[in-house]
Design a protein around this motif. Structure first.
Motif, PDB file in Angstrom:
ATOM      1  N   GLY A 167       7.936  -0.523  14.586  1.00 23.87           N
ATOM      2  CA  GLY A 167       8.747   0.302  15.478  1.00 23.87           C
ATOM      3  C   GLY A 167       9.762   1.170  14.752  1.00 23.87           C
ATOM      4  N   ARG A 199       9.837  13.735  -6.414  1.00 22.33           N
ATOM      5  CA  ARG A 199       8.796  14.091  -5.438  1.00 22.33           C
ATOM      6  C   ARG A 199       8.692  15.596  -5.224  1.00 22.33           C
ATOM      7  N   ALA A 250       0.826  -1.207   0.000  1.00 22.82           N
ATOM      8  CA  ALA A 250       0.000   0.000   0.000  1.00 22.82           C
ATOM      9  C   ALA A 250       0.870   1.270   0.000  1.00 22.82           C
ATOM     10  N   PRO A 251       0.282   2.409  -0.390  1.00 25.18           N
ATOM     11  CA  PRO A 251       1.025   3.670  -0.371  1.00 25.18           C
ATOM     12  C   PRO A 251       1.629   3.934   1.013  1.00 25.18           C
ATOM     13  N   GLY A 252       2.918   4.271   1.028  1.00 23.95           N
ATOM     14  CA  GLY A 252       3.584   4.627   2.270  1.00 23.95           C
ATOM     15  C   GLY A 252       4.024   3.462   3.133  1.00 23.95           C
ATOM     16  N   VAL A 253       3.863   2.237   2.645  1.00 24.39           N
ATOM     17  CA  VAL A 253       4.225   1.083   3.475  1.00 24.39           C
ATOM     18  C   VAL A 253       5.743   0.984   3.669  1.00 24.39           C
ATOM     19  N   GLY A 254       6.493   1.578   2.730  1.00 26.90           N
ATOM     20  CA  GLY A 254       7.957   1.537   2.836  1.00 26.90           C
ATOM     21  C   GLY A 254       8.634   0.802   1.689  1.00 26.90           C
ATOM     22  N   LYS A 255       7.962   0.669   0.562  1.00 27.28           N
ATOM     23  CA  LYS A 255       8.526  -0.049  -0.593  1.00 27.28           C
ATOM     24  C   LYS A 255       9.847   0.569  -1.066  1.00 27.28           C
ATOM     25  N   SER A 256       9.836   1.886  -1.279  1.00 30.86           N
ATOM     26  CA  SER A 256      11.029   2.536  -1.834  1.00 30.86           C
ATOM     27  C   SER A 256      12.194   2.442  -0.845  1.00 30.86           C
ATOM     28  N   THR A 257      11.881   2.610   0.442  1.00 31.20           N
ATOM     29  CA  THR A 257      12.916   2.543   1.475  1.00 31.20           C
ATOM     30  C   THR A 257      13.508   1.134   1.549  1.00 31.20           C
ATOM     31  N   ARG A 263       5.107  12.183   5.209  1.00 35.93           N
ATOM     32  CA  ARG A 263       5.839  12.371   3.953  1.00 35.93           C
ATOM     33  C   ARG A 263       5.179  13.424   3.070  1.00 35.93           C
ATOM     34  N   ARG A 298       2.976   7.685   8.628  1.00 29.80           N
ATOM     35  CA  ARG A 298       4.190   7.954   7.843  1.00 29.80           C
ATOM     36  C   ARG A 298       3.846   8.622   6.518  1.00 29.80           C
ATOM     37  N   LEU A 299       2.724   8.216   5.946  1.00 24.81           N
ATOM     38  CA  LEU A 299       2.303   8.780   4.658  1.00 24.81           C
ATOM     39  C   LEU A 299       1.953  10.251   4.826  1.00 24.81           C
ATOM     40  N   GLU A 309       6.281  16.651   4.469  1.00 24.93           N
ATOM     41  CA  GLU A 309       7.689  16.888   4.120  1.00 24.93           C
ATOM     42  C   GLU A 309       7.805  17.482   2.713  1.00 24.93           C
ATOM     43  N   SER A 314       3.048   0.151  -6.193  1.00 30.90           N
ATOM     44  CA  SER A 314       1.830  -0.304  -5.523  1.00 30.90           C
ATOM     45  C   SER A 314       1.005  -1.288  -6.347  1.00 30.90           C
ATOM     46  N   GLU A 362       9.767  -1.749  -7.774  1.00 25.83           N
ATOM     47  CA  GLU A 362       8.810  -1.573  -6.668  1.00 25.83           C
ATOM     48  C   GLU A 362       7.704  -0.605  -7.033  1.00 25.83           C
TER      49      GLU A 362
HETATM   50  N1  LIG Z   1      11.436   1.371   8.682  1.00 20.80           N
HETATM   51  C1  LIG Z   1      10.998   2.634   8.693  1.00 20.80           C
HETATM   52  N2  LIG Z   1      10.967   3.325   9.832  1.00 20.80           N
HETATM   53  C2  LIG Z   1      10.527   4.609   9.851  1.00 20.80           C
HETATM   54  N3  LIG Z   1      10.101   5.283   8.773  1.00 20.80           N
HETATM   55  C3  LIG Z   1      10.115   4.628   7.603  1.00 20.80           C
HETATM   56  C4  LIG Z   1      10.560   3.276   7.484  1.00 20.80           C
HETATM   57  N4  LIG Z   1      10.445   2.881   6.199  1.00 20.80           N
HETATM   58  C5  LIG Z   1       9.944   3.951   5.557  1.00 20.80           C
HETATM   59  N5  LIG Z   1       9.756   4.999   6.378  1.00 20.80           N
HETATM   60  C6  LIG Z   1       9.225   6.321   6.010  1.00 20.80           C
HETATM   61  O1  LIG Z   1       7.858   6.162   5.639  1.00 20.80           O
HETATM   62  C7  LIG Z   1       7.541   6.964   4.515  1.00 20.80           C
HETATM   63  C8  LIG Z   1       7.053   6.048   3.412  1.00 20.80           C
HETATM   64  O2  LIG Z   1       8.121   5.207   3.000  1.00 20.80           O
HETATM   65  P1  LIG Z   1       8.385   4.938   1.463  1.00 20.80           P
HETATM   66  O3  LIG Z   1       8.454   6.216   0.719  1.00 20.80           O
HETATM   67  O4  LIG Z   1       9.559   4.016   1.360  1.00 20.80           O
HETATM   68  O5  LIG Z   1       7.030   4.157   1.113  1.00 20.80           O
HETATM   69  P2  LIG Z   1       6.462   3.701  -0.284  1.00 20.80           P
HETATM   70  O6  LIG Z   1       5.774   2.412  -0.039  1.00 20.80           O
HETATM   71  O7  LIG Z   1       7.538   3.713  -1.301  1.00 20.80           O
HETATM   72  O8  LIG Z   1       5.387   4.842  -0.585  1.00 20.80           O
HETATM   73  P3  LIG Z   1       4.668   5.188  -1.991  1.00 20.80           P
HETATM   74  O9  LIG Z   1       3.703   4.102  -2.271  1.00 20.80           O
HETATM   75  O10 LIG Z   1       3.955   6.464  -1.732  1.00 20.80           O
HETATM   76  O11 LIG Z   1       5.751   5.319  -3.004  1.00 20.80           O
HETATM   77  C9  LIG Z   1       8.824   7.722   4.144  1.00 20.80           C
HETATM   78  O12 LIG Z   1       8.773   9.016   4.657  1.00 20.80           O
HETATM   79  C10 LIG Z   1       9.922   6.894   4.791  1.00 20.80           C
HETATM   80  O13 LIG Z   1      11.027   7.683   5.118  1.00 20.80           O
END
Ligand SMILES: Nc1ncnc2c1ncn2[C@@H]1O[C@H](COP(=O)(O)OP(=O)(O)OP(=O)(O)O)[C@@H](O)[C@H]1O
Ligand SMILES: [Mg+2]
Length: 186
Positions: A186, A85, A15-22, A144, A140-141, A147, A108, A106
């Motif tokens: 966490g 972004r 899902a959006p913001g789950v942390g895929k890119s990270t 972001r 987190r979404l 931000e 959604s 990566e």
């Molecule tokens: N393990 C983590 N702990 C804390 N914050 C995190 C973690 N992983 C990601 N984040 C933060 O959560 C936000 C969403 O992460 P990220 O951009 O990787 O998600 P995404 O799934 O790629 O989102 P999108 O679908 O919008 O592209 C970012 O601001 C990122 O810095």
């Protein structure tokens, strides 16, 4: 976290913001983001979709599938688009993809059950669905979005109006993943 499988293309979805890119960036492999295939605003206006930016139809899924096919074929000189972004626009020719070795992609909508997305999925060897506690993910979404320039109210409204519906679509597709990875909150 599980060890990434020894394949040419590993897909990460969720899902959006789950942390895929990270998560993708942490794997130390070249990353092709589905987000690079966002239509630019000029095309969204033509399609009447500017206010829906981020829904599945606002992406060039056939273009994404075609690029993944070139990666799979080991074509030299593949350069993928990224998503900026700050500009909130795709950026062509931004990410050089080596002709050999493992690559991560990566986004959604990798597992949506629609022909234009199935064509992209067909080019990916293994797809992992990332999952995170929903409240943490939304928090987190919102952070972001703030931000990158939205006010907290605008950010919350955008998450409720656009991101939540997209999240439901993505979670409904999770059953088609090869593996579901539960991310720590966490
Ligand atoms: N393990 C983590 N702990 C804390 N914050 C995190 C973690 N992983 C990601 N984040 C933060 O959560 C936000 C969403 O992460 P990220 O951009 O990787 O998600 P995404 O799934 O790629 O989102 P999108 O679908 O919008 O592209 C970012 O601001 C990122 O810095
Ligand atoms: Mg992302």
């Amino acid at each position: 976290m599980p060890a990434p499988p020894p394949v040419r293309l590993l897909g990460l979805t969720g899902a959006p913001g789950v942390g895929k890119s990270t998560y993708a960036a942490s794997l130390g492999r070249p990353v092709v983001p589905m987000d690079g295939f966002h239509y630019a605003d000029v095309e969204l206006v033509r399609r009447g979709l500017l206010s829906a930016k981020g829904v599945p139809d606002t992406f060039d899924a056939p273009g994404y599938a075609a690029l993944l096919r070139r990666v799979r074929a080991g074509e030299p000189d593949v350069v993928a688009p990224s998503f900026d972004r700050v500009l909130e626009q795709p950026l062509a020719g931004a990410i050089a993809v080596p002709a050999t070795g493992p690559v991560v992609t990566e986004g959604s909508y990798l597992l949506l059950d629609e022909p234009r997305w199935r064509a992209a999925r067909a080019q990916i060897d293994v797809v992992w669905h990332l999952h995170l506690d929903d409240a943490v993910r939304r928090e987190r979404l919102v952070a972001r979005h703030v931000e990158f320039g939205k006010t907290p109210d605008e950010a919350r409204a955008w998450v409720s109006r656009v991101d939540d519906a997209n999240a439901r679509l993505v979670e409904a597709a999770a059953a088609r993943a090869d593996l579901v990875v539960e991310l720590p909150a966490g």
